[in-house]
Scaffold this motif. Structure first.
Motif, mmCIF file in Angstrom:
data_model
loop_
_atom_site.group_PDB
_atom_site.id
_atom_site.type_symbol
_atom_site.label_atom_id
_atom_site.label_comp_id
_atom_site.label_asym_id
_atom_site.label_seq_id
_atom_site.Cartn_x
_atom_site.Cartn_y
_atom_site.Cartn_z
ATOM 1 N N LEU A 77 0.871 -1.166 0.000
ATOM 2 C CA LEU A 77 0.000 0.000 0.000
ATOM 3 C C LEU A 77 0.911 1.220 0.000
ATOM 4 C CD1 LEU A 77 -3.055 0.667 0.259
ATOM 5 C CD2 LEU A 77 -2.680 0.843 2.712
ATOM 6 N N ALA A 78 0.683 2.149 -0.925
ATOM 7 C CA ALA A 78 1.546 3.315 -1.049
ATOM 8 C C ALA A 78 0.700 4.577 -1.163
ATOM 9 C CB ALA A 78 2.434 3.180 -2.285
ATOM 10 N N GLY A 79 1.295 5.701 -0.848
ATOM 11 C CA GLY A 79 0.613 6.979 -0.992
ATOM 12 C C GLY A 79 1.344 8.065 -0.243
ATOM 13 N N SER A 80 0.768 9.246 -0.254
ATOM 14 C CA SER A 80 1.384 10.402 0.389
ATOM 15 C C SER A 80 0.533 10.891 1.542
ATOM 16 C CB SER A 80 1.537 11.555 -0.617
ATOM 17 O OG SER A 80 2.443 11.208 -1.626
ATOM 18 N N ALA A 81 1.214 11.435 2.537
ATOM 19 C CA ALA A 81 0.557 12.137 3.640
ATOM 20 C C ALA A 81 1.087 13.563 3.610
ATOM 21 C CB ALA A 81 0.874 11.472 4.968
ATOM 22 N N SER A 82 0.181 14.514 3.707
ATOM 23 C CA SER A 82 0.547 15.926 3.562
ATOM 24 C C SER A 82 0.540 16.668 4.884
ATOM 25 C CB SER A 82 -0.438 16.625 2.616
ATOM 26 O OG SER A 82 -0.415 16.031 1.348
ATOM 27 N N MET A 83 1.373 17.691 4.932
ATOM 28 C CA MET A 83 1.441 18.605 6.080
ATOM 29 C C MET A 83 1.493 20.026 5.553
ATOM 30 S SD MET A 83 4.202 17.525 8.984
ATOM 31 C CE MET A 83 4.051 18.953 10.059
ATOM 32 N N SER A 84 0.812 20.925 6.213
ATOM 33 C CA SER A 84 0.817 22.330 5.820
ATOM 34 C C SER A 84 2.228 22.914 5.921
ATOM 35 C CB SER A 84 -0.121 23.133 6.724
ATOM 36 O OG SER A 84 0.037 24.512 6.477
ATOM 37 N N MET A 85 2.516 23.824 4.991
ATOM 38 C CA MET A 85 3.782 24.547 5.027
ATOM 39 C C MET A 85 3.540 26.031 5.300
ATOM 40 S SD MET A 85 6.439 22.625 2.548
ATOM 41 C CE MET A 85 7.094 24.152 2.089
ATOM 42 N N ALA A 86 2.469 26.318 6.030
ATOM 43 C CA ALA A 86 2.124 27.714 6.334
ATOM 44 C C ALA A 86 3.248 28.425 7.077
ATOM 45 C CB ALA A 86 0.826 27.767 7.146
ATOM 46 N N ASP A 87 4.081 27.682 7.796
ATOM 47 C CA ASP A 87 5.196 28.290 8.532
ATOM 48 C C ASP A 87 6.487 28.316 7.713
ATOM 49 O OD1 ASP A 87 6.036 25.656 8.514
ATOM 50 O OD2 ASP A 87 6.465 25.580 10.667
ATOM 51 N N GLY A 88 6.389 28.081 6.414
ATOM 52 C CA GLY A 88 7.560 28.067 5.548
ATOM 53 C C GLY A 88 8.224 26.710 5.431
ATOM 54 N N GLY A 89 7.669 25.694 6.080
ATOM 55 C CA GLY A 89 8.205 24.342 5.977
ATOM 56 C C GLY A 89 8.953 23.865 7.213
ATOM 57 N N HIS A 90 9.080 24.701 8.224
ATOM 58 C CA HIS A 90 9.828 24.310 9.426
ATOM 59 C C HIS A 90 9.183 23.116 10.134
ATOM 60 C CE1 HIS A 90 12.417 27.790 9.032
ATOM 61 N NE2 HIS A 90 11.338 28.532 8.855
ATOM 62 N N ALA A 91 7.859 23.103 10.254
ATOM 63 C CA ALA A 91 7.172 21.990 10.922
ATOM 64 C C ALA A 91 7.377 20.695 10.140
ATOM 65 C CB ALA A 91 5.683 22.295 11.098
ATOM 66 N N VAL A 92 7.290 20.759 8.819
ATOM 67 C CA VAL A 92 7.499 19.568 7.988
ATOM 68 C C VAL A 92 8.914 19.037 8.200
ATOM 69 C CG1 VAL A 92 7.632 18.703 5.621
ATOM 70 C CG2 VAL A 92 5.806 20.280 6.260
ATOM 71 N N ALA A 93 9.892 19.941 8.189
ATOM 72 C CA ALA A 93 11.288 19.536 8.389
ATOM 73 C C ALA A 93 11.490 18.932 9.771
ATOM 74 C CB ALA A 93 12.216 20.735 8.183
ATOM 75 N N SER A 94 10.856 19.499 10.787
ATOM 76 C CA SER A 94 10.974 18.969 12.153
ATOM 77 C C SER A 94 10.375 17.581 12.272
ATOM 78 C CB SER A 94 10.284 19.910 13.149
ATOM 79 O OG SER A 94 11.002 21.107 13.272
#
Length: 184
Positions: A77-94
């Motif tokens: 099973l494959a796919g993507s999970a998304s996260m908002s980058m409203a903070d410029g991407g810092h939360a995604v990177a963390s």
């Protein structure tokens, strides 16, 4: 009463061939996953009616996916999970930095983002919550298959996930595949 309250987009291997590939290929280079393609189902864009957002509906969707996977003899099973980058991407990177030590796929299953986040320029130490869908997939046994991709259309960081059914957490297997496994 028969009202539809939840859906998943499901792309079978046959449908992916007819469509010229997986939806995720717009965001990721999936070349290393070529050997899995005949048994890999891509899911995405789950949608649950606001009045019915609960673990019960998510559980029913996962039970439906489990039955579909077993009935078709699919192993991945494959796919993507998304996260908002409203903070410029810092939360995604963390979140990526926090999760990759424990959930990073082996090298042979790594994918590569077509639009990379500048991880070296982002603060990976900021407190950030892992989104519930991502937590669910990882708890089930999925791997994060590479760095997150930037989706400029939705301004999200997307994590590509792969769940080999052979790695499925036994608790999830009993819960979502229970009766189906006993009948198989």
């Amino acid at each position: 009463d028969g009202e539809v309250v939840g859906t998943y987009r499901v792309l079978s291997p046959e449908s992916a061939r007819r469509a010229g590939g997986c939806y995720s290929e717009g965001d990721f280079d999936l070349a290393r996953l070529q050997p899995l393609r005949e048994r890999m189902v891509e899911v995405g864009r789950s949608c649950i009616h606001p009045e019915h957002r609960s673990g019960a509906v998510i559980g029913l969707l996962w039970m439906g996916l489990a039955r579909y996977m077993l009935a078709g003899g699919h192993g991945y099973l494959a796919g993507s999970a998304s996260m908002s980058m409203a903070d410029g991407g810092h939360a995604v990177a963390s979140v990526f930095e926090k999760l990759r030590a424990r959930h990073f796929a082996p090298a042979e299953y790594r994918v590569f983002p077509r639009r990379r986040l500048p991880l070296g320029k982002l603060d990976t130490t900021r407190a950030a919550d892992t989104p519930p869908p991502l937590c669910g997939y990882l708890s089930a046994g999925a791997w994060i298959c590479g760095e997150p991709a930037w989706d400029p259309e939705f301004n999200t960081g997307d994590f590509f996930l792969l769940l080999p059914l052979a790695r499925l957490n036994p608790r999830y297997a009993r819960h979502f595949f229970g009766d189906v496994l006993r009948a198989a």
